[in-house]
Design a protein around this motif. Sequence first.
Motif, PDB file in Angstrom:
ATOM      1  N   GLN A   7    -116.610  65.070 -51.035  1.00  0.00           N
ATOM      2  CA  GLN A   7    -115.764  65.666 -50.018  1.00  0.00           C
ATOM      3  C   GLN A   7    -116.229  67.085 -49.726  1.00  0.00           C
ATOM      4  OE1 GLN A   7    -111.609  65.842 -51.021  1.00  0.00           O
ATOM      5  NE2 GLN A   7    -111.083  67.035 -49.249  1.00  0.00           N
ATOM      6  N   ARG A   8    -116.439  67.882 -50.764  1.00  0.00           N
ATOM      7  CA  ARG A   8    -116.832  69.281 -50.570  1.00  0.00           C
ATOM      8  C   ARG A   8    -118.193  69.419 -49.914  1.00  0.00           C
ATOM      9  NH1 ARG A   8    -114.481  70.926 -56.303  1.00  0.00           N
ATOM     10  NH2 ARG A   8    -112.333  71.254 -55.657  1.00  0.00           N
ATOM     11  N   SER A   9    -119.053  68.426 -50.091  1.00  0.00           N
ATOM     12  CA  SER A   9    -120.377  68.488 -49.484  1.00  0.00           C
ATOM     13  C   SER A   9    -120.377  67.953 -48.055  1.00  0.00           C
ATOM     14  CB  SER A   9    -121.392  67.731 -50.333  1.00  0.00           C
ATOM     15  OG  SER A   9    -121.087  66.359 -50.349  1.00  0.00           O
ATOM     16  N   VAL A  28    -114.224  56.440 -52.562  1.00  0.00           N
ATOM     17  CA  VAL A  28    -114.075  56.997 -53.909  1.00  0.00           C
ATOM     18  C   VAL A  28    -112.643  57.507 -54.093  1.00  0.00           C
ATOM     19  CG1 VAL A  28    -114.865  58.794 -55.498  1.00  0.00           C
ATOM     20  CG2 VAL A  28    -116.524  57.553 -54.080  1.00  0.00           C
ATOM     21  N   ALA A  29    -112.149  58.215 -53.084  1.00  0.00           N
ATOM     22  CA  ALA A  29    -110.784  58.748 -53.145  1.00  0.00           C
ATOM     23  C   ALA A  29    -109.756  57.614 -53.181  1.00  0.00           C
ATOM     24  CB  ALA A  29    -110.520  59.663 -51.960  1.00  0.00           C
ATOM     25  N   LEU A  51    -107.100  56.935 -56.169  1.00  0.00           N
ATOM     26  CA  LEU A  51    -105.676  56.767 -55.883  1.00  0.00           C
ATOM     27  C   LEU A  51    -105.153  55.467 -56.485  1.00  0.00           C
ATOM     28  CD1 LEU A  51    -102.975  57.368 -54.552  1.00  0.00           C
ATOM     29  CD2 LEU A  51    -103.938  56.521 -52.389  1.00  0.00           C
ATOM     30  N   GLU A  52    -105.869  54.388 -56.284  1.00  0.00           N
ATOM     31  CA  GLU A  52    -105.440  53.098 -56.845  1.00  0.00           C
ATOM     32  C   GLU A  52    -105.325  53.164 -58.366  1.00  0.00           C
ATOM     33  OE1 GLU A  52    -108.228  50.175 -55.445  1.00  0.00           O
ATOM     34  OE2 GLU A  52    -107.630  50.475 -53.352  1.00  0.00           O
ATOM     35  N   GLY A  53    -106.283  53.814 -59.002  1.00  0.00           N
ATOM     36  CA  GLY A  53    -106.252  53.934 -60.453  1.00  0.00           C
ATOM     37  C   GLY A  53    -105.063  54.734 -60.946  1.00  0.00           C
ATOM     38  N   PHE A  95    -102.889  63.303 -51.543  1.00  0.00           N
ATOM     39  CA  PHE A  95    -103.185  64.531 -50.795  1.00  0.00           C
ATOM     40  C   PHE A  95    -104.686  64.656 -50.528  1.00  0.00           C
ATOM     41  CE2 PHE A  95    -104.027  69.117 -50.588  1.00  0.00           C
ATOM     42  CZ  PHE A  95    -103.094  69.525 -49.651  1.00  0.00           C
ATOM     43  N   ASN A  96    -105.495  64.419 -51.547  1.00  0.00           N
ATOM     44  CA  ASN A  96    -106.946  64.522 -51.379  1.00  0.00           C
ATOM     45  C   ASN A  96    -107.474  63.496 -50.379  1.00  0.00           C
ATOM     46  OD1 ASN A  96    -107.105  66.642 -53.194  1.00  0.00           O
ATOM     47  ND2 ASN A  96    -107.531  65.317 -54.933  1.00  0.00           N
ATOM     48  N   LEU A  97    -106.939  62.290 -50.420  1.00  0.00           N
ATOM     49  CA  LEU A  97    -107.334  61.273 -49.453  1.00  0.00           C
ATOM     50  C   LEU A  97    -106.905  61.683 -48.048  1.00  0.00           C
ATOM     51  CD1 LEU A  97    -108.563  58.573 -48.680  1.00  0.00           C
ATOM     52  CD2 LEU A  97    -106.420  57.469 -49.403  1.00  0.00           C
ATOM     53  N   ALA A  98    -105.727  62.247 -47.915  1.00  0.00           N
ATOM     54  CA  ALA A  98    -105.258  62.711 -46.604  1.00  0.00           C
ATOM     55  C   ALA A  98    -106.194  63.789 -46.036  1.00  0.00           C
ATOM     56  CB  ALA A  98    -103.837  63.235 -46.701  1.00  0.00           C
ATOM     57  N   LEU A  99    -106.666  64.674 -46.893  1.00  0.00           N
ATOM     58  CA  LEU A  99    -107.616  65.702 -46.441  1.00  0.00           C
ATOM     59  C   LEU A  99    -108.906  65.074 -45.912  1.00  0.00           C
ATOM     60  CD1 LEU A  99    -107.281  68.381 -49.273  1.00  0.00           C
ATOM     61  CD2 LEU A  99    -106.464  68.589 -46.908  1.00  0.00           C
TER      62      LEU A  99
END
Length: 131
Positions: A1-3, A12-13, A17-19, A36-40
Amino acid sequence: QRSGKLTEAEPVARRALEGREGLLGRKHPETLTSVFNLALILQGQGKDEEAEAMFREVLMGRRASLGEEHPDTIESVYKLASLLHKGKHHEEAAKLYERAFKSYSVILGPDDPKTADCREAYTSIRHELLE
């Protein structure tokens, strides 16, 4: 994500989340961080409707589990406001920016970069509402 590899980051996100959801449940604060991370990521891909639904879910969950003034809750308010601002939902975005700005001012102080960013966004949308 950061890259900036959002297309690669999304699956991956989703797996993360599922895990977490399987282990902790959907309303657990750590699971909400994954939402939240997936929403971003989705927001970065322009999938704003899906991102908005997730930001709203995170905000409701964080309010319930962490409280109104927790920094993670305030971050959720601010990110939802930002997405709504982008989508031209100015009235709701302005209310959320105001709430986030007031909370950041108290929690982080008036000179914190997050407070300054929020103040700038709030000022901007207020001007847009006057036009």
